[in-house]
Design a protein around this motif. Sequence first.
Motif, short mmCIF file in Angstrom:
data_model
loop_
_atom_site.label_atom_id
_atom_site.label_comp_id
_atom_site.label_asym_id
_atom_site.label_seq_id
_atom_site.Cartn_x
_atom_site.Cartn_y
_atom_site.Cartn_z
N GLN A 78 0.71 -1.42 -0.05
CA GLN A 78 -0.02 0.02 0.25
C GLN A 78 1.08 1.28 0.09
OE1 GLN A 78 -3.33 -0.95 0.00
NE2 GLN A 78 -4.20 1.27 -0.26
N GLU A 79 0.47 2.33 -0.48
CA GLU A 79 1.17 3.51 -0.68
C GLU A 79 1.45 3.83 0.83
OE1 GLU A 79 -0.95 6.67 -2.88
OE2 GLU A 79 0.89 7.30 -3.72
N GLY A 80 2.87 4.55 0.90
CA GLY A 80 3.00 4.92 2.18
C GLY A 80 3.77 3.60 3.21
N GLU A 81 3.60 2.40 2.94
CA GLU A 81 4.38 1.32 3.36
C GLU A 81 5.66 1.47 3.04
OE1 GLU A 81 0.71 -1.78 4.35
OE2 GLU A 81 1.90 -2.05 2.65
N ASN A 82 6.33 0.60 3.62
CA ASN A 82 8.01 0.20 3.34
C ASN A 82 7.87 -0.96 2.42
OD1 ASN A 82 8.70 2.52 4.92
ND2 ASN A 82 9.21 1.29 6.49
N ALA A 83 8.94 -0.89 1.41
CA ALA A 83 9.06 -2.37 0.57
C ALA A 83 10.60 -2.63 0.75
CB ALA A 83 8.86 -1.77 -0.98
N THR A 134 4.70 -3.57 -6.89
CA THR A 134 3.48 -2.83 -7.02
C THR A 134 3.07 -1.99 -6.03
OG1 THR A 134 2.59 -4.38 -8.68
CG2 THR A 134 1.01 -2.90 -7.88
N VAL A 135 2.86 -0.61 -6.18
CA VAL A 135 2.39 0.25 -4.83
C VAL A 135 0.86 0.51 -5.27
CG1 VAL A 135 2.85 2.32 -3.64
CG2 VAL A 135 4.63 0.97 -4.81
N ARG A 136 0.04 0.30 -4.44
CA ARG A 136 -1.29 0.43 -4.54
C ARG A 136 -1.77 1.80 -4.11
NH1 ARG A 136 -1.00 -4.48 -2.00
NH2 ARG A 136 -2.19 -3.55 -0.18
N ALA A 137 -2.42 2.38 -4.58
CA ALA A 137 -2.93 3.75 -4.10
C ALA A 137 -3.94 3.68 -2.98
CB ALA A 137 -3.57 4.83 -5.20
N ALA A 153 8.29 4.66 2.77
CA ALA A 153 7.36 5.39 2.43
C ALA A 153 6.93 5.42 0.94
CB ALA A 153 7.42 7.21 2.91
N SER A 154 6.48 4.49 0.51
CA SER A 154 6.43 3.98 -0.96
C SER A 154 5.26 5.12 -1.65
CB SER A 154 6.14 2.67 -1.06
OG SER A 154 5.19 2.36 -0.40
N ARG A 155 5.51 5.24 -2.67
CA ARG A 155 4.82 6.16 -3.45
C ARG A 155 4.18 5.18 -4.75
NH1 ARG A 155 8.91 11.17 -3.52
NH2 ARG A 155 8.97 11.70 -1.39
#
Lengths: 113, 113
Positions: B14-19, B110-113, B78-80
Amino acid sequence: DAGVTQSPTHLIKTRGQQVTLRCSPKSGHDTVSWYQQALGQGPQFIFQYYEEEERQRGNFPDRFSGHQFPNYSSELNVNALLLGDSALYLCASSLGGFGETQYFGPGTRLLVL
Amino acid sequence: SQQGEEDPQALSIQEGENATMNCSYKTSINNLQWYRQNSGRGLVHLILIRSNEREKHSGRLRVTLDTSKKSSSLLITASRAADTASYFCATYQIFSNDYKLSFGAGTTVTVRA
Protein backbone atom coordinates in the motif's frame (compact mmCIF):
# COMPACT_ATOMS: atom_id res chain seq x y z
CA ASP A 1 23.15 16.83 -21.56
CA ALA A 2 21.97 14.10 -23.91
CA GLY A 3 21.52 10.72 -22.36
CA VAL A 4 21.87 7.37 -24.07
CA THR A 5 19.73 7.10 -27.17
CA GLN A 6 18.77 3.98 -29.11
CA SER A 7 17.08 3.40 -32.42
CA PRO A 8 14.71 2.11 -33.49
CA THR A 9 12.35 1.82 -30.50
CA HIS A 10 10.51 -1.18 -31.92
CA LEU A 11 11.26 -3.63 -34.66
CA ILE A 12 9.52 -6.64 -36.16
CA LYS A 13 11.50 -9.18 -38.18
CA THR A 14 10.98 -12.70 -39.43
CA ARG A 15 13.12 -15.74 -38.73
CA GLY A 16 16.33 -15.83 -40.72
CA GLN A 17 16.51 -12.11 -41.27
CA GLN A 18 19.23 -9.80 -40.04
CA VAL A 19 18.83 -6.75 -37.82
CA THR A 20 20.96 -3.76 -36.85
CA LEU A 21 20.33 -1.77 -33.69
CA ARG A 22 21.99 1.54 -32.95
CA CYS A 23 23.14 3.32 -29.82
CA SER A 24 24.59 6.72 -29.04
CA PRO A 25 26.27 6.93 -25.64
CA LYS A 26 25.81 9.63 -23.05
CA SER A 27 27.88 12.71 -23.79
CA GLY A 28 31.46 12.20 -22.63
CA HIS A 29 31.21 8.41 -22.37
CA ASP A 30 33.48 6.19 -24.42
CA THR A 31 32.34 2.68 -23.51
CA VAL A 32 29.22 0.94 -24.76
CA SER A 33 27.78 -2.32 -23.50
CA TRP A 34 24.88 -4.25 -24.97
CA TYR A 35 22.40 -6.37 -23.05
CA GLN A 36 19.55 -8.65 -24.00
CA GLN A 37 16.55 -8.74 -21.69
CA ALA A 38 13.94 -11.43 -22.22
CA LEU A 39 10.49 -10.89 -20.81
CA GLY A 40 10.45 -11.30 -17.03
CA GLN A 41 14.23 -11.67 -16.82
CA GLY A 42 17.17 -9.48 -15.94
CA PRO A 43 19.50 -8.07 -18.59
CA GLN A 44 22.06 -10.52 -19.95
CA PHE A 45 25.42 -9.11 -21.02
CA ILE A 46 26.14 -9.52 -24.74
CA PHE A 47 29.38 -7.59 -25.25
CA GLN A 48 31.21 -4.37 -24.54
CA TYR A 49 33.01 -1.99 -26.87
CA TYR A 50 35.80 0.31 -25.83
CA GLU A 51 38.29 2.10 -28.09
CA GLU A 52 36.44 0.65 -31.09
CA GLU A 53 37.21 -2.92 -30.05
CA GLU A 54 35.15 -5.68 -28.50
CA ARG A 55 36.72 -5.95 -25.07
CA GLN A 56 34.66 -8.72 -23.57
CA ARG A 57 31.77 -10.90 -24.50
CA GLY A 58 29.02 -12.75 -22.72
CA ASN A 59 27.65 -16.17 -23.57
CA PHE A 60 26.14 -15.27 -26.95
CA PRO A 61 26.76 -16.95 -30.33
CA ASP A 62 28.69 -15.39 -33.19
CA ARG A 63 25.39 -14.40 -34.80
CA PHE A 64 25.63 -11.44 -32.46
CA SER A 65 28.25 -8.96 -33.57
CA GLY A 66 28.87 -5.30 -33.07
CA HIS A 67 30.85 -2.28 -33.93
CA GLN A 68 31.93 0.95 -32.31
CA PHE A 69 32.59 4.07 -34.33
CA PRO A 70 35.16 6.80 -33.67
CA ASN A 71 32.42 8.99 -32.16
CA TYR A 72 31.78 6.16 -29.65
CA SER A 73 28.37 5.27 -31.02
CA SER A 74 27.75 1.59 -31.52
CA GLU A 75 25.77 -0.94 -33.50
CA LEU A 76 24.54 -4.38 -32.59
CA ASN A 77 23.97 -6.79 -35.46
CA VAL A 78 22.12 -10.06 -35.19
CA ASN A 79 22.16 -12.47 -38.13
CA ALA A 80 19.91 -15.42 -38.89
CA LEU A 81 17.29 -14.34 -36.39
CA LEU A 82 15.59 -16.95 -34.26
CA LEU A 83 12.28 -16.71 -32.44
CA GLY A 84 14.24 -16.75 -29.19
CA ASP A 85 15.99 -13.52 -30.13
CA SER A 86 12.77 -11.65 -29.37
CA ALA A 87 13.67 -9.40 -26.45
CA LEU A 88 14.40 -5.89 -25.28
CA TYR A 89 17.93 -4.90 -26.31
CA LEU A 90 19.52 -2.40 -24.02
CA CYS A 91 22.55 -0.27 -24.61
CA ALA A 92 24.48 1.17 -21.67
CA SER A 93 27.32 3.64 -21.69
CA SER A 94 30.06 4.31 -19.19
CA LEU A 95 33.45 5.95 -19.02
CA GLY A 96 36.90 4.49 -19.32
CA GLY A 97 36.20 0.84 -19.94
CA PHE A 98 35.81 0.02 -16.29
CA GLY A 99 32.88 2.33 -15.67
CA GLU A 100 31.15 1.25 -12.51
CA THR A 101 27.95 3.14 -13.12
CA GLN A 102 26.26 2.40 -16.40
CA TYR A 103 23.69 4.66 -18.00
CA PHE A 104 21.06 2.80 -19.94
CA GLY A 105 19.13 3.80 -23.02
CA PRO A 106 15.39 3.16 -23.39
CA GLY A 107 15.99 -0.02 -25.35
CA THR A 108 14.89 -1.48 -28.67
CA ARG A 109 12.11 -4.05 -28.51
CA LEU A 110 12.68 -6.72 -31.15
CA LEU A 111 9.97 -9.17 -32.11
CA VAL A 112 10.91 -12.09 -34.34
CA LEU A 113 8.01 -13.84 -36.05
CA SER B 1 23.59 -18.66 -14.52
CA GLN B 2 22.91 -15.27 -12.99
CA GLN B 3 25.19 -14.01 -10.24
CA GLY B 4 22.48 -12.23 -8.29
CA GLU B 5 19.06 -13.49 -7.32
CA GLU B 6 16.36 -11.23 -5.93
CA ASP B 7 13.74 -12.21 -3.43
CA PRO B 8 10.78 -11.93 -3.53
CA GLN B 9 9.98 -12.12 -7.23
CA ALA B 10 6.99 -9.84 -6.70
CA LEU B 11 5.81 -7.52 -3.98
CA SER B 12 2.53 -5.61 -3.58
CA ILE B 13 2.23 -2.90 -0.94
CA GLN B 14 0.00 0.00 0.00
CA GLU B 15 1.16 3.54 -0.65
CA GLY B 16 3.05 4.83 2.38
CA GLU B 17 4.30 1.40 3.43
CA ASN B 18 7.92 0.29 3.22
CA ALA B 19 9.15 -2.19 0.61
CA THR B 20 12.07 -4.49 1.22
CA MET B 21 13.72 -6.76 -1.31
CA ASN B 22 16.78 -8.93 -1.03
CA CYS B 23 19.58 -10.00 -3.31
CA SER B 24 21.89 -12.96 -2.87
CA TYR B 25 25.00 -13.62 -4.93
CA LYS B 26 27.54 -16.36 -5.31
CA THR B 27 31.09 -15.05 -5.69
CA SER B 28 33.08 -12.15 -4.26
CA ILE B 29 32.32 -8.71 -5.66
CA ASN B 30 33.82 -5.22 -5.85
CA ASN B 31 30.46 -3.55 -5.46
CA LEU B 32 26.75 -4.20 -5.72
CA GLN B 33 24.33 -1.91 -7.51
CA TRP B 34 20.57 -1.52 -7.58
CA TYR B 35 18.66 -0.42 -10.68
CA ARG B 36 15.02 0.40 -11.33
CA GLN B 37 13.13 -0.34 -14.55
CA ASN B 38 9.75 1.13 -15.37
CA SER B 39 7.44 -0.70 -17.75
CA GLY B 40 10.14 -2.65 -19.58
CA ARG B 41 12.12 0.40 -20.59
CA GLY B 42 15.67 1.42 -19.75
CA LEU B 43 17.23 0.81 -16.36
CA VAL B 44 17.96 3.68 -14.00
CA HIS B 45 20.89 3.41 -11.60
CA LEU B 46 19.73 3.91 -8.01
CA ILE B 47 22.61 3.25 -5.67
CA LEU B 48 26.02 1.60 -5.51
CA ILE B 49 27.48 0.05 -2.38
CA ARG B 50 31.10 -1.04 -2.27
CA SER B 51 32.30 -4.29 -0.76
CA ASN B 52 33.84 -2.47 2.23
CA GLU B 53 30.61 -0.62 3.03
CA ARG B 54 27.78 -2.03 5.10
CA GLU B 55 24.99 0.51 4.62
CA LYS B 56 24.19 3.35 2.30
CA HIS B 57 21.34 5.83 2.01
CA SER B 58 19.97 7.86 -0.86
CA GLY B 59 16.75 9.76 -0.23
CA ARG B 60 14.08 7.17 0.62
CA LEU B 61 16.40 4.29 -0.31
CA ARG B 62 18.49 2.31 2.14
CA VAL B 63 20.83 -0.43 0.99
CA THR B 64 22.71 -2.87 3.17
CA LEU B 65 25.45 -5.27 2.19
CA ASP B 66 26.61 -8.33 4.11
CA THR B 67 29.61 -9.78 2.30
CA SER B 68 29.89 -12.68 4.77
CA LYS B 69 26.41 -13.83 3.77
CA LYS B 70 26.80 -12.63 0.18
CA SER B 71 23.55 -10.73 0.39
CA SER B 72 22.15 -7.24 0.06
CA SER B 73 18.82 -5.61 0.75
CA LEU B 74 17.06 -2.59 -0.67
CA LEU B 75 14.52 -0.76 1.48
CA ILE B 76 12.20 1.84 -0.01
CA THR B 77 10.54 3.85 2.73
CA ALA B 78 7.18 5.61 2.50
CA SER B 79 6.46 4.14 -0.92
CA ARG B 80 4.63 6.09 -3.62
CA ALA B 81 2.71 5.00 -6.69
CA ALA B 82 5.67 6.19 -8.77
CA ASP B 83 7.85 3.53 -7.10
CA THR B 84 5.92 0.86 -9.02
CA ALA B 85 8.66 -0.76 -11.10
CA SER B 86 11.00 -3.71 -11.35
CA TYR B 87 14.12 -3.53 -9.20
CA PHE B 88 17.33 -5.34 -10.11
CA CYS B 89 20.50 -5.95 -8.19
CA ALA B 90 23.71 -6.18 -10.15
CA THR B 91 27.06 -7.39 -8.94
CA TYR B 92 30.20 -5.70 -10.22
CA GLN B 93 33.42 -7.67 -10.37
CA ILE B 94 36.80 -6.49 -11.61
CA PHE B 95 39.21 -8.94 -13.19
CA SER B 96 42.74 -8.26 -14.44
CA ASN B 97 41.70 -6.42 -17.60
CA ASP B 98 37.95 -6.60 -17.52
CA TYR B 99 34.93 -6.10 -15.40
CA LYS B 100 31.65 -7.94 -15.22
CA LEU B 101 28.27 -6.52 -14.31
CA SER B 102 25.74 -9.30 -13.71
CA PHE B 103 22.04 -8.73 -13.11
CA GLY B 104 19.52 -10.78 -11.22
CA ALA B 105 16.00 -11.54 -12.46
CA GLY B 106 14.48 -8.67 -10.50
CA THR B 107 11.70 -7.97 -8.02
CA THR B 108 8.48 -6.48 -9.37
CA VAL B 109 7.05 -3.95 -6.94
CA THR B 110 3.46 -2.73 -7.17
CA VAL B 111 2.42 0.18 -4.98
CA ARG B 112 -1.35 0.42 -4.55
CA ALA B 113 -2.92 3.83 -4.07
